[in-house]
Design an enzyme around this catalytic site. Structure first.
Site, PDB file in Angstrom:
ATOM      1  N   LYS A  35       0.838  -1.204   0.000  1.00 55.33           N
ATOM      2  CA  LYS A  35       0.000   0.000   0.000  1.00 55.33           C
ATOM      3  C   LYS A  35       0.873   1.255   0.000  1.00 55.33           C
ATOM      4  O   LYS A  35       0.637   2.208  -0.753  1.00 55.33           O
ATOM      5  CB  LYS A  35      -0.895  -0.017   1.245  1.00 55.33           C
ATOM      6  CG  LYS A  35      -2.045   0.942   1.169  1.00 55.33           C
ATOM      7  CD  LYS A  35      -2.852   0.952   2.450  1.00 55.33           C
ATOM      8  CE  LYS A  35      -3.751  -0.256   2.617  1.00 55.33           C
ATOM      9  NZ  LYS A  35      -4.372  -0.321   3.946  1.00 55.33           N
ATOM     10  N   ARG A 149     -17.904  10.444   4.581  1.00 50.11           N
ATOM     11  CA  ARG A 149     -18.664   9.399   3.881  1.00 50.11           C
ATOM     12  C   ARG A 149     -17.840   8.931   2.701  1.00 50.11           C
ATOM     13  O   ARG A 149     -17.273   9.760   1.980  1.00 50.11           O
ATOM     14  CB  ARG A 149     -19.980   9.968   3.330  1.00 50.11           C
ATOM     15  CG  ARG A 149     -20.922  10.532   4.352  1.00 50.11           C
ATOM     16  CD  ARG A 149     -21.864  11.537   3.712  1.00 50.11           C
ATOM     17  NE  ARG A 149     -21.138  12.685   3.184  1.00 50.11           N
ATOM     18  CZ  ARG A 149     -21.675  13.623   2.397  1.00 50.11           C
ATOM     19  NH1 ARG A 149     -22.924  13.537   2.022  1.00 50.11           N
ATOM     20  NH2 ARG A 149     -20.950  14.643   1.963  1.00 50.11           N
ATOM     21  N   LEU A 252     -33.723   8.311   4.431  1.00 52.86           N
ATOM     22  CA  LEU A 252     -34.991   7.578   4.474  1.00 52.86           C
ATOM     23  C   LEU A 252     -35.152   6.807   3.164  1.00 52.86           C
ATOM     24  O   LEU A 252     -36.261   6.683   2.650  1.00 52.86           O
ATOM     25  CB  LEU A 252     -36.166   8.538   4.693  1.00 52.86           C
ATOM     26  CG  LEU A 252     -36.309   9.120   6.100  1.00 52.86           C
ATOM     27  CD1 LEU A 252     -37.558   9.997   6.185  1.00 52.86           C
ATOM     28  CD2 LEU A 252     -36.389   8.021   7.167  1.00 52.86           C
ATOM     29  N   CYS A 262     -18.481   0.682   8.240  1.00 54.47           N
ATOM     30  CA  CYS A 262     -18.714   1.517   9.434  1.00 54.47           C
ATOM     31  C   CYS A 262     -20.024   1.213  10.152  1.00 54.47           C
ATOM     32  O   CYS A 262     -20.006   0.710  11.273  1.00 54.47           O
ATOM     33  CB  CYS A 262     -18.660   2.979   9.046  1.00 54.47           C
ATOM     34  SG  CYS A 262     -17.082   3.416   8.308  1.00 54.47           S
TER      35      CYS A 262
END
Ligand code: UGA
Length: 436
Positions: A35, A149, A252, A262
Site C-alpha cells: 500500500k 462518507r 430515508l 462503518c
C-alpha cells in the site's frame, strides 16, 4: 505544519492527501509495504472520487510522502491515528489491536508538546486508556472523530460539516485544541462549527451519529415491511414525512439497508460497549436495527425467487451492483454482494456487474461470476436485480435497452431507484422494496 498520519486505509490515505492539499507537509505511515509503495508512486489504492488528483498533486509537490518506518513520524507537530477498528472475529466488540499497536509504535518518537489526534472510531473510554501511555512523553492526546462518507471523503475531510475535538482538562488540552484549529484552518476560517469537549463525549458523538443514521435507515425499512403488508408505498411515505423538517428526507431511502465498513460494525461495537458499562438496555434497540437491516436482504432475495416461480436453480440472474453504495469500490459487509451470494447459494446462475467494485468483490467471493460489462451481465438474464444505485443503472439504463438483452421481463429494484411507471410501460414486471 508537519503532520504524520498513521494508518493509510480509507480514512488515513484520504486524510493524509487532504491535509497535504491544504498546505501541510504530511507523512503517511502504514505497515502494509504494498500500500505504501502504491501511495508513494501517487497511485490511489482504492476508488474514491477526487483522491487520485490530490494524491498526484501532493506527491509531486514533495509535501506528501508515505513510509513503513514509524521513526519518520518524529518531528511532526500532530500525529493522526487512523487505523481500522474492525468487529472482533468472535463477538460484537471492536478489535482495538491496531489502535494499540499504532500508539505503542508511536510513543518512542513523541516529543513534549506534540499532539496525538485519534481519528479511528473507538469504544467510549479508549482515549482515556491510551492517554496513560501518551501523557508521560509530554505529548497530548486528543480525540478528533471522523465523519467522512465514502464517495465524498475528500470533500468531507477538507470541508466537514463540523469538527469535534475531545481534549483532557487544563491548559495542555486547550493548547492542543488550538493546534487542531490551525491544522483545519480553511474549515475553521469559513466558520465550520468547532466543538471542543471531553474524551468520552467526542468518542460518543461518533458512535451515536452512526447509530442514529443506522436507526433512520432501519426505521424506513421497517415501514417498508408494513407497506408490503398493506399495499402502501414507502417511497411516498418517506417523501411525505420527510417534508417535516424535524424528520428530514435524507437517509430515508428504503431498500436493502446499510452495509460498509462503518455502520454495521459501529452499532454492534456500541451495543457491546454499552453492555460492558451495564447499560445494555439503553441501546437494546440497536439489535433490532441490525435485525431489520439484515431482513431486507432476505426480502430482496425472496423477490427474485418469486420472480423465478420458486425455481431459482440454474436460472440466470443479472445482479447490478456489488459495492455497498455507489461512488465506492468498497464491498465490506455489502448488502448488494450478500444478496448475490444468497441467490448463488440457492443455485441461481448469478452474474454480478459493478462499475468499480468487481476486483474487490472477486477477492472475497471468488466463486461468483462477474462481468465488468453491463450488457454482458444483462444478456439472457431471466431476472434483473438492482442492488447498488449507481447512475449507470438508475439514470442511464433504459428498460428498452435492458429488454433488448435480457430474456425475462422482471426487474427487482432493491434500492427503489428506478421509475416504476417507465419500466412497466415498457412491458416489465417491476418489484420494488415496500412499494406496491
Ligand atoms: C457512514 C457515515 O454516513 C459517515 O458519516 C461516517 O463517517 C462513516 O460511516 C464512518 O463511520 O466512517 P459510509 O459508511 O461511507 O458513511 O456510508 P453511508 O453513506 O452512511 O451509507 C451507509 C449505508 O447505508 C450504505 O450501504 C447505503 O446504501 C445505506 N443507505 C444510506 C440506505 O440504505 N438508505 C439511505 O437512505 C441511506
Amino acid at each position: 505544519m508537519r503532520l504524520s498520519v498513521i494508518g493509510c486505509g480509507y480514512l488515513g490515505a484520504v486524510h493524509a492527501a487532504a491535509m497535504a492539499s491544504i498546505g501541510h507537509e504530511v507523512v503517511g505511515i502504514d505497515v502494509d509495504a504494498e500500500k505504501v509503495g502504491a501511495l508513494s508512486r501517487g497511485e490511489a489504492p482504492f476508488f474514491e472520487p477526487g483522491l487520485q488528483d490530490i494524491l498526484t498533486e501532493g506527491v509531486a509537490s514533495g509535501r506528501l510522502s508515505f513510509t513503513t518506518d514509524m521513526s519518520e513520524a518524529a518531528g511532526a507537530a500532530v500525529h493522526f491515528i487512523g487505523v481500522g477498528t474492525p468487529q472482533q472475529a468472535d463477538g460484537y466488540a471492536a478489535d482495538l489491536t491496531y489502535v494499540r499497536a499504532a500508539v505503542a509504535a508511536l510513543v518512542p518518537h513523541l516529543r513534549p508538546g506534540d499532539v496525538v489526534a485519534g481519528k479511528s472510531t473507538v469504544p467510549v473510554g479508549t482515549a482515556a486508556e491510551l492517554s496513560e501511555q501518551i501523557t508521560p512523553t509530554g505529548a497530548v492526546l486528543v480525540w478528533n472523530p471522523e465523519f467522512l462518507r465514502e464517495g465524498w471523503a475528500v470533500k468531507d475531510t477538507v470541508d466537514p460539516d463540523r469538527l469535534v475535538v475531545g481534549v483532557p482538562a487544563g491548559g495542555a488540552g486547550e493548547a492542543a485544541a488550538q493546534t487542531l484549529r490551525e491544522v483545519f484552518h480553511p474549515a475553521v476560517a469559513k466558520g465550520t462549527p468547532f466543538i471542543v469537549t471531553d474524551y468520552a463525549t467526542a468518542e460518543l458523538v461518533k458512535v451515536s451519529a452512526n447509530a442514529f443514521l443506522a436507526t433512520k435507515i432501519s426505521f424506513i425499512n421497517a415501514m417498508a415491511e408494513i407497506a408490503e403488508a398493506t399495499g402502501a408505498d414507502v417511497t411516498q411515505l418517506a417523501d411525505a414525512i420527510g417534508h417535516d423538517e424535524r424528520i428530514g428526507r435524507k437517509f430515508l431511502g428504503a431498500g436493502i439497508g446499510f452495509g460498509g465498513g462503518c455502520l454495521p460494525k459501529d452499532i454492534r461495537a456500541f451495543s457491546a460497549r454499552a453492555e460492558e458499562l451495564g447499560r445494555r438496555e439503553s441501546v437494546n434497540f440497536l439489535r433490532e436495527v441490525d435485525a431489520i437491516n439484515l431482513r431486507r436482504r432476505d426480502r430482496a432475495a425472496q423477490l427474485v425467487v418469486d420472480a423465478l416461480d420458486d425455481r431459482p436453480h440454474g436460472r440466470r440472474v443479472a445482479v447490478l451492483g456489488a459495492a455497498f453504495k455507489p461512488h465506492s469500490d468498497d464491498v465490506r459487509d455489502s448488502p448488494a454482494l450478500d444478496v448475490a451470494v444468497r441467490l448463488h447459494g440457492l443455485g441461481a446462475d448469478v452474474v454480478v456487474t459493478d462499475p468499480q467494485a468487481i476486483g474487490n468483490a472477486r477477492k472475497v467471493h471468488p466463486h461468483l461470476t462477474y462481468s465488468a460489462d453491463l450488457d454482458d451481465a444483462l444478456r439472457d438474464a431471466e431476472a434483473v436485480l438492482i442492488v447498488t444505485e449507481w447512475d449507470e443503472y438508475r439514470r442511464h439504463l433504459t428498460p428498452e435497452h435492458a429488454a433488448s438483452l435480457a430474456r425475462g421481463r422482471t426487474v427487482i429494484d432493491a434500492r427503489n431507484c428506478l421509475d416504476p411507471a417507465r419500466w412497466r410501460a415498457a412491458g416489465w414486471s417491476y418489484r420494488g422494496m415496500g412499494r406496491p
